[in-house]
Design a protein around this motif. Structure first.
Motif, PDB file in Angstrom:
ATOM      1  N   ALA A   1       0.848  -1.191   0.000  1.00  0.00           N
ATOM      2  CA  ALA A   1       0.000   0.000   0.000  1.00  0.00           C
ATOM      3  C   ALA A   1       0.883   1.240   0.000  1.00  0.00           C
ATOM      4  O   ALA A   1       2.097   1.151   0.158  1.00  0.00           O
ATOM      5  N   LEU A   2       0.257   2.404  -0.181  1.00  0.00           N
ATOM      6  CA  LEU A   2       1.007   3.650  -0.101  1.00  0.00           C
ATOM      7  C   LEU A   2       1.605   3.770   1.296  1.00  0.00           C
ATOM      8  O   LEU A   2       1.169   3.131   2.233  1.00  0.00           O
ATOM      9  N   ASN A   3       2.595   4.661   1.391  1.00  0.00           N
ATOM     10  CA  ASN A   3       3.299   4.888   2.652  1.00  0.00           C
ATOM     11  C   ASN A   3       4.419   3.868   2.839  1.00  0.00           C
ATOM     12  O   ASN A   3       4.745   3.131   1.911  1.00  0.00           O
ATOM     13  N   THR A   4       4.999   3.824   4.026  1.00  0.00           N
ATOM     14  CA  THR A   4       6.179   2.990   4.273  1.00  0.00           C
ATOM     15  C   THR A   4       5.874   1.505   4.070  1.00  0.00           C
ATOM     16  O   THR A   4       4.972   0.966   4.686  1.00  0.00           O
TER      17      THR A   4
ATOM     18  N   ALA B   1      14.911   0.918   5.120  1.00  0.00           N
ATOM     19  CA  ALA B   1      16.196   0.633   4.476  1.00  0.00           C
ATOM     20  C   ALA B   1      17.326   0.658   5.500  1.00  0.00           C
ATOM     21  O   ALA B   1      17.175   1.215   6.594  1.00  0.00           O
ATOM     22  N   VAL B   2      18.461   0.087   5.123  1.00  0.00           N
ATOM     23  CA  VAL B   2      19.619   0.058   6.029  1.00  0.00           C
ATOM     24  C   VAL B   2      20.093   1.464   6.386  1.00  0.00           C
ATOM     25  O   VAL B   2      20.726   1.667   7.427  1.00  0.00           O
ATOM     26  N   SER B   3      19.787   2.442   5.567  1.00  0.00           N
ATOM     27  CA  SER B   3      20.168   3.839   5.843  1.00  0.00           C
ATOM     28  C   SER B   3      19.344   4.440   6.963  1.00  0.00           C
ATOM     29  O   SER B   3      19.696   5.473   7.511  1.00  0.00           O
ATOM     30  N   GLY B   4      18.186   3.820   7.266  1.00  0.00           N
ATOM     31  CA  GLY B   4      17.250   4.350   8.260  1.00  0.00           C
ATOM     32  C   GLY B   4      16.037   5.004   7.642  1.00  0.00           C
ATOM     33  O   GLY B   4      15.052   5.272   8.334  1.00  0.00           O
ATOM     34  N   ALA B   5      16.069   5.294   6.344  1.00  0.00           N
ATOM     35  CA  ALA B   5      14.920   5.929   5.678  1.00  0.00           C
ATOM     36  C   ALA B   5      13.927   4.876   5.186  1.00  0.00           C
ATOM     37  O   ALA B   5      14.226   3.681   5.143  1.00  0.00           O
ATOM     38  N   SER B   6      12.737   5.347   4.795  1.00  0.00           N
ATOM     39  CA  SER B   6      11.662   4.441   4.384  1.00  0.00           C
ATOM     40  C   SER B   6      11.807   3.976   2.934  1.00  0.00           C
ATOM     41  O   SER B   6      12.389   4.671   2.099  1.00  0.00           O
ATOM     42  N   ILE B   7      11.228   2.810   2.667  1.00  0.00           N
ATOM     43  CA  ILE B   7      11.085   2.289   1.310  1.00  0.00           C
ATOM     44  C   ILE B   7       9.607   2.388   0.955  1.00  0.00           C
ATOM     45  O   ILE B   7       8.744   2.022   1.773  1.00  0.00           O
ATOM     46  N   PHE B   8       9.307   2.909  -0.249  1.00  0.00           N
ATOM     47  CA  PHE B   8       7.936   2.948  -0.770  1.00  0.00           C
ATOM     48  C   PHE B   8       7.843   2.025  -1.985  1.00  0.00           C
ATOM     49  O   PHE B   8       8.860   1.550  -2.486  1.00  0.00           O
TER      50      PHE B   8
ATOM     51  N   GLN C   1       4.179   3.274  -6.580  1.00  0.00           N
ATOM     52  CA  GLN C   1       3.083   4.220  -6.764  1.00  0.00           C
ATOM     53  C   GLN C   1       3.430   5.549  -6.111  1.00  0.00           C
ATOM     54  O   GLN C   1       4.162   5.589  -5.123  1.00  0.00           O
ATOM     55  N   GLU C   2       2.865   6.632  -6.637  1.00  0.00           N
ATOM     56  CA  GLU C   2       3.032   7.948  -6.025  1.00  0.00           C
ATOM     57  C   GLU C   2       1.647   8.552  -5.902  1.00  0.00           C
ATOM     58  O   GLU C   2       0.986   8.778  -6.918  1.00  0.00           O
ATOM     59  N   GLY C   3       1.196   8.803  -4.676  1.00  0.00           N
ATOM     60  CA  GLY C   3      -0.170   9.259  -4.502  1.00  0.00           C
ATOM     61  C   GLY C   3      -1.099   8.221  -5.081  1.00  0.00           C
ATOM     62  O   GLY C   3      -0.961   7.039  -4.802  1.00  0.00           O
ATOM     63  N   ALA C   4      -2.031   8.645  -5.916  1.00  0.00           N
ATOM     64  CA  ALA C   4      -2.982   7.686  -6.486  1.00  0.00           C
ATOM     65  C   ALA C   4      -2.515   7.160  -7.836  1.00  0.00           C
ATOM     66  O   ALA C   4      -3.176   6.337  -8.445  1.00  0.00           O
ATOM     67  N   GLY C   5      -1.370   7.649  -8.307  1.00  0.00           N
ATOM     68  CA  GLY C   5      -0.978   7.299  -9.670  1.00  0.00           C
ATOM     69  C   GLY C   5       0.343   6.582  -9.768  1.00  0.00           C
ATOM     70  O   GLY C   5       0.955   6.221  -8.765  1.00  0.00           O
ATOM     71  N   ALA C   6       0.789   6.390 -11.009  1.00  0.00           N
ATOM     72  CA  ALA C   6       2.056   5.719 -11.245  1.00  0.00           C
ATOM     73  C   ALA C   6       3.207   6.649 -10.869  1.00  0.00           C
ATOM     74  O   ALA C   6       3.054   7.860 -10.804  1.00  0.00           O
TER      75      ALA C   6
ATOM     76  N   GLY D   1       4.934  13.429   3.241  1.00  0.00           N
ATOM     77  CA  GLY D   1       5.349  12.420   4.228  1.00  0.00           C
ATOM     78  C   GLY D   1       6.850  12.313   4.341  1.00  0.00           C
ATOM     79  O   GLY D   1       7.579  13.246   4.047  1.00  0.00           O
ATOM     80  N   VAL D   2       7.310  11.148   4.750  1.00  0.00           N
ATOM     81  CA  VAL D   2       8.724  10.926   5.063  1.00  0.00           C
ATOM     82  C   VAL D   2       9.584  10.863   3.802  1.00  0.00           C
ATOM     83  O   VAL D   2       9.090  10.602   2.707  1.00  0.00           O
ATOM     84  N   TYR D   3      10.884  11.092   3.961  1.00  0.00           N
ATOM     85  CA  TYR D   3      11.859  10.861   2.883  1.00  0.00           C
ATOM     86  C   TYR D   3      11.854   9.362   2.579  1.00  0.00           C
ATOM     87  O   TYR D   3      11.942   8.543   3.504  1.00  0.00           O
TER      88      TYR D   3
END
Ligand SMILES: [Zn+2]
Ligand SMILES: [Zn+2]
Length: 257
Positions: free
Chosen positions: A130-133, A137-144, A147-152, A170-172
């Protein structure tokens, strides 16, 4: 009459003392059986934290076991350069070709906590991302996902930095192969919400691109963190995504729920 009354009041007093005595002996024998019970529970729930978690950025993440789960708390602040740090930051990277979103790291709340299974359940059906996290990742940031918003993702591709990430909203987060820590290799990328680890496009077991991946990019083999044991894990699928010139980090579905 008076004698009967005495007996009636005396008997409860005696049984009261007896039950107190019984309670004391019960307590002293309970304490040892309590210890036995707690030892049994510990044996069921305590698992060693997977060796792969040692690869995560310890400045950003706090990772610990909670029963049969692994909790990952992160500031979401990666240990690599990007334009999204904003000018003046030591990790700011000038990326003139990136159509930056209005957000920079310091004015954005990037913190996330996820809880994943220490032992992913690979017997069930698949679950869409789903959207969001979708992972850390090993860097500490999120993986998405893709999709971006409702689109590709195509619409937002211009705002992705050199390592396939951006802020907004949202988050980086990374959408593409995060070149800051995996670039056409077998490095660990992170862990997804189903508790399954994600690796780069190549596999440590063979030193090249795996050819037996399922629809999620997953397969079972040894990795550099399994000490010779075979384990199900995902790879970034080695197919260029659209006009991005790079590879989607993970598009799903999850196999480990
Ligand atoms: Zn995005
Ligand atoms: Zn592999």
């Amino acid at each position: 009459m008076k004698k009967r009354n005495l007996i009636f009041t005396y008997v409860p007093a005696v049984t009261g003392v007896l039950s107190l005595l019984f309670a004391f002996t019960a307590c002293s024998s309970d304490s040892s059986s309590d210890d036995d019970a707690s030892e049994e529970i510990e044996e069921e729930t305590v698992t060693e934290l997977h060796a792969a978690y040692a690869a995560f950025n310890s400045d950003a993440t706090t990772i610990y076991l909670d029963g049969s789960n692994v909790v990952i708390e992160t500031t979401g602040l990666p240990d690599h350069e990007t334009v999204y740090w904003g000018e003046g930051n030591d990790l700011y990277l000038d990326e003139p070709d990136v159509q930056v979103t209005p957000s920079i790291m310091s004015s954005n709340n990037n913190a996330t906590t996820i809880t994943v299974d220490a032992t992913p359940d690979l017997s069930g059906s698949t679950v869409d991302t789903a959207l969001n996290t979708i992972g850390i990742a090993v860097s500490g940031a999120s993986i998405f996902n893709d999709q971006e918003g409702a689109g590709a993702l195509d619409q937002a591709a211009g705002s992705l930095d050199w390592t396939g990430a951006h802020i907004g909203p949202g988050v980086y987060h990374y959408h593409l192969e995060p070149k800051a820590f995996t670039n056409d290799d077998a490095n660990l990328v992170g862990v997804l919400l189903d508790g399954v680890f994600l690796y780069g496009r190549q596999c440590d077991a063979t030193g090249t691109y795996p050819t037996d991946l399922d629809a999620s990019g997953g397969h079972t083999s040894t990795t550099q963190y399994t000490d010779g044991a075979e384990e199900y894990h995902y790879h970034i699928i080695n197919e260029l995504y659209s006009n991005t010139g790079s590879y989607i980090a993970f598009a799903g579905p999850y196999q480990g729920y």
